[in-house]
Design a protein around this motif. Structure first.
Motif, PDB file in Angstrom:
ATOM      1  N   TYR A  50       0.500  -0.995  -0.231  1.00  0.00           N
ATOM      2  CA  TYR A  50       0.217  -0.356  -0.032  1.00  0.00           C
ATOM      3  C   TYR A  50       0.760   1.498   0.071  1.00  0.00           C
ATOM      4  N   GLU A  97      -1.637   4.987  -4.106  1.00  0.00           N
ATOM      5  CA  GLU A  97      -2.696   4.589  -3.279  1.00  0.00           C
ATOM      6  C   GLU A  97      -3.489   6.211  -3.072  1.00  0.00           C
ATOM      7  N   TYR A  98      -2.695   7.026  -2.746  1.00  0.00           N
ATOM      8  CA  TYR A  98      -3.307   8.228  -2.408  1.00  0.00           C
ATOM      9  C   TYR A  98      -3.117   8.871  -4.205  1.00  0.00           C
ATOM     10  N   VAL A 111      -7.153   7.856  -6.263  1.00  0.00           N
ATOM     11  CA  VAL A 111      -8.016   7.607  -5.143  1.00  0.00           C
ATOM     12  C   VAL A 111      -8.199   6.567  -5.253  1.00  0.00           C
ATOM     13  N   GLN A 129      -8.519   3.347  -3.731  1.00  0.00           N
ATOM     14  CA  GLN A 129      -8.081   3.064  -2.135  1.00  0.00           C
ATOM     15  C   GLN A 129      -9.815   2.590  -1.514  1.00  0.00           C
ATOM     16  N   ARG A 161     -13.109   3.112  -0.259  1.00  0.00           N
ATOM     17  CA  ARG A 161     -13.854   4.338  -0.798  1.00  0.00           C
ATOM     18  C   ARG A 161     -15.397   3.185  -1.748  1.00  0.00           C
ATOM     19  N   THR A 166      -5.333   5.661   6.998  1.00  0.00           N
ATOM     20  CA  THR A 166      -3.819   4.838   6.679  1.00  0.00           C
ATOM     21  C   THR A 166      -2.588   5.913   7.547  1.00  0.00           C
ATOM     22  N   MET A 201      -3.929  -0.410   6.660  1.00  0.00           N
ATOM     23  CA  MET A 201      -4.418  -0.756   5.241  1.00  0.00           C
ATOM     24  C   MET A 201      -5.245  -1.299   5.371  1.00  0.00           C
TER      25      MET A 201
END
Lengths: 250, 250, 250, 250, 250, 250
Positions: free
Chosen positions: A69, A73-74, A77, A80, A83, A154, A159
């Protein structure tokens, strides 16, 4: 990862029947049916007075591993997974999260919770924390959680890992599509396949309970009125007849 | 088993005197008398704003053993010892329960609590949980507990074992008939034999405390006003005289 | 021992800037700046709805040793270090206490807290408990604590040991003069030297958040509105223009 | 930071006297002198059979803050405070570490421990863990620790913060220069100023203990032989005389 | 207080039968008989390789209350109840102690343990600690405990309270006279009334286990050999015949 | 359920390289590579002196639900998933089990462990307990566990749930096929994809470490020898040359 499985929702009448029982009756009835540990322990009623039931969408967190992770992932989006569980929400659904009891990770914040409410979500049960509580509080979403924190999901040790798979939440295995019933006593997991039998079993006649409660409140003898003794049955019948006479619907 | 011992209740004036002190003063005074650990730790004020004192009826749970607590108890309700402690309740009594800190056992539910209230019970202190909180909440019984659960008392790991014997509750040994005083600070056990001395010791002159509080609230110097210094004594005397002059009862 | 060090307070505009961010934004922004563990874990918002920020005065407790903290301290109140931290209080200050997470020690009681309020203290964060809660509650001082107890501060296992030195509180190292920001999410420690950069970093444009929140609340798509997608930007611009048109200040 | 304070070592005869008592006698004697909590709880004897006593050098860890303990410490090894406590080691010294009970931080590894042994260190008491145990084990240094881990000291949550200041270790306040005595029962902190009195108090006549032990081992009556009753005193005198007769040194 | 009740010991053949089963078989067999929680959790095998069984003498500690356990107990050693449980010891007995999991109280020291051994005690199970371990270790008494400490039994928070009554030890209710069986897996409580049935149930034919173990050790298929499949039965019969042929006793 | 997935094993030279590093070097090197939490916390070295590395086969337990794990599993042993993970064992494999830290469930007993050894298994890491320790001990299989218990795996709260899927063990996410390296420091998870880089990074020149260790053991200055200072480099070169001169292989 981003194409997460759908759940099969139980029929509405089963959800309604379980909701009408409440958490305590559901837990006790399942125990008498041989399922002794259906009550989630750890997450508590955070929005006192709420009472909900609905099918479980599930979200699983795992210990963070930077190789699994990462920065990606940032950036994107859509990667993630926390979501994604929300994308599945239909009116009446309950999101159940295994956040490993972590007190330093806020699973959702205000914007995510606003979306959840906008989709008609019935409530959330989180073995962990939320974030942005000063703002989430205003939304009035029914919540069973361990606490709140300023940290995001996170930030420290967790995660998001999977959506709509089996999870453990507060010591109970939750399968996606199980019926979760929650009120101020806490949250209980009713396996979808047992819901019908659970409702039937709980529908045993408790009509005398209103009478007994009234008698106990007046100082009546516990041995006479709870459970209703044979000695008190005629007294009860009289009470019932009298109450029926006062019934404006007659 | 069903013939459980009675307790010896302390005189009313002692219970009243301890109630007037409150939990914090009782705990501190006992500490200064050499009894440093009289405050129950774990169970917290669940019904904020309550303040009670009364003699302790005790109920002890033990780890469940199916050979000692079997189906018979469910058949013959009179064998269920958690009922028996309630048979002893007189107005003003406090039921204290060692439920071993268990978070998965609800010691009493709505009907039992209704009976307790009907008998005039003053409150309960439980090292464990209650069940049926959505309904119990409406009764307004003062409670110091660890939490609530949908589970009933023998659903998981416990069985009721003894009534009105010595118990440990929240790290304090409680003897039946001890005076329990509880408010938002928590619950404190005052041994009946020490109550008189405890009250006497606490009655030391604190008449200047109202004056000091008023001065501190205005930004007065802690060194001058708490405890009251010699330098401030004449100021205090003037304040007292003035207040007396305004006393409408004169 | 009784001559305890003063702290250096950060400029008001930094304290104001941090307060405006709130705990969640402060914690997340510091995490993105490389300081991942700034949120205090354990002490929780005890006075719901409070939101404060201010420089930290610090008080450290240590395990009691009768040879280091003896009768003398009770005789000569000026030797009691928990009083000394209060002597430093200026309007807006926050007292942060390492009470080692102890649930059997009440760090301050009503009189001390009255003095603190009288001096204009903004709030307290205590990794431990307060005492006299029935009376302290009326003062309305913002508090982040683990709980309350009837016991006084040195009744069981602790002794006050140092004032305005470095402490650990809820898993975070706090230096005297750091800015503490606290609300219902909990308390966060912002190192004074990082405050300016933290404020600057958080001031990134989030003007679309009001729009997004409104859309999500109406059931809008999370992917479209949070974060604001390119596809929704023109919709947002129209919304902004319309809102501007309704602006009575125009 | 790198110029850390020296300690004042107690006279050798006091260290020797305390060592001769052992941990259990030291703890009990201090308790009878009014210091009831001198035994460190948490760290346990890791090298079974060791028994040491010596003056305490102290090392304190605090929760890691990246702004206070950054890359610089890795660059300039002389800034790493856990090295500095070792610079003070003289033959017979005991290093006592407050590592906050952390199970994920290995305070010292093989090279540091080799140096410690080379300097004549008598042992270590760590409220936390060591690292490199497969290699440290071969050194034979007496150790009282919570466990071992593959992680290094600042890998997760801690940073070294101070040397030869007051620390808390396993629930006991330790002042630099206190005498630590440790054996398979655990470690006990004897304040330097109380050592003389502690030794004197423990030197009460226990000459009959060897006799009593022998009698109890043969199945003798506990009431008769421990403590030695008046009824058994002549029996003891005879035993003593007989043993003296067999004494080859006469 | 000092005239404590005797226990009723189960017949020797039952104790022998339970000892032959060992802890793991006893726990599993009781579970299959409906008693799922007979294994004591917390106290562990401290003297590796020991294996014992015997009737339980019980000792209960409670939280210390200075008004119930005062100076008198130190003056008159006969009032110290932890001595009294030892007065009951007959060869083969096991002393089981509820010391409330306390890590700061050493229930017995060297002299008491020497007496216990002298009386022929088979072993001890303590939900708590011993003291004087450097000396007790030499006695070779089989022990299941949580740890060791330099503190004596009433030094911090506990007082001995009752002998040969029901206790809870490591989450299991123990009645005086129950059979305790303990080995390196831990300690298990076999209710005296169930011992006969437990032994009978465990005596089901496991004669093929030696054969299966040998096959598995050689890399045999788990599905074929454990449990013994029909397919492998003739192979087993041949193995048994061959072994019989080699039997020197034939 | 009974057709469980196979794992992909990493190349032998990677497993060998990681084994040569040991747990401490692996954990530290991964931390310096950005993976700070690779060390499993909780399970400890139970068979002191063992050191292994191998690919991870995984077994996951979940909270028991009687509707998901019923009598059928006892009838048809092939439905018991804890058996299935063993079917996959090839020489050198390590079985890693998430048993949720439970101290009342013995994951494997003697027969299963005998089979594991017979298949050439290298060791096991279990976040939980084993059963039958008196017999398993004799097998000499390297083990990292939390403890032992007389209970079998599904006796109290758990059920086996999945084989060779992702699990969390002691706070670390483990993917099937990851390399686990374990010795007396504990167990570390090396992601297969990072193994090559991890080995390369650790191969930095530490040739001077033998020299430094020797100097430190003789009482040499930590500042001079660890890490090797420029001032000591010529001394080291001389030492190396001398040692080379004595090398019998020259």
């Amino acid at each position: 990862m981003s194409d997460t499985p759908k759940i099969v929702r139980p029929p509405h009448h089963l959800v309604d029947g379980i909701r009408a029982m409440g958490a305590a009756t559901a837990s006790a009835t399942l125990a008498h049916m041989g399922l002794r540990g259906a009550a989630i322990t750890g997450p508590v009623a955070w929005t006192k007075g709420s009472a909900v039931a609905g099918p479980a969408l599930t979200l699983q967190f795992m210990p963070k591993r930077e190789d699994l992770y990462g920065e990606g992932e940032y950036m994107d989006v859509e990667k993630q997974l926390h979501r994604h569980v929300l994308y599945h929400v239909e009116p009446g659904d309950i999101v159940v999260v295994d956040a490993r009891g972590d007190m330093r990770s806020g699973v959702f914040g205000e914007m995510m919770m606003t979306y959840f409410k906008g989709q008609g979500g019935a409530g959330m049960v989180i073995d962990g924390c939320l974030r942005d509580w000063p703002n989430i509080a205003k939304l009035g979403v029914p919540l069973w959680i361990r606490g709140v924190t300023p940290n995001f999901h996170t930030q420290i040790d967790l995660m998001p890992f999977a959506v709509n798979g089996p999870i453990a939440c507060g010591g109970v295995t939750v399968m996606p599509g199980d019926i979760v019933v929650a009120d101020d006593d806490g949250a209980v997991v009713v396996p979808a396949a047992l819901a019908e039998a659970c409702i039937a079993k709980a529908k045993k006649d408790h009509e005398w309970e209103d009478f007994s409660r009234e008698m106990l409140a007046r100082g009546g003898d516990l041995r006479r009125y709870y459970p209703l003794s044979d000695a008190a049955r005629s007294e009860y019948e009289a009470w019932k007849a009298k109450r029926a006479g006062h019934d404006p619907s007659r």
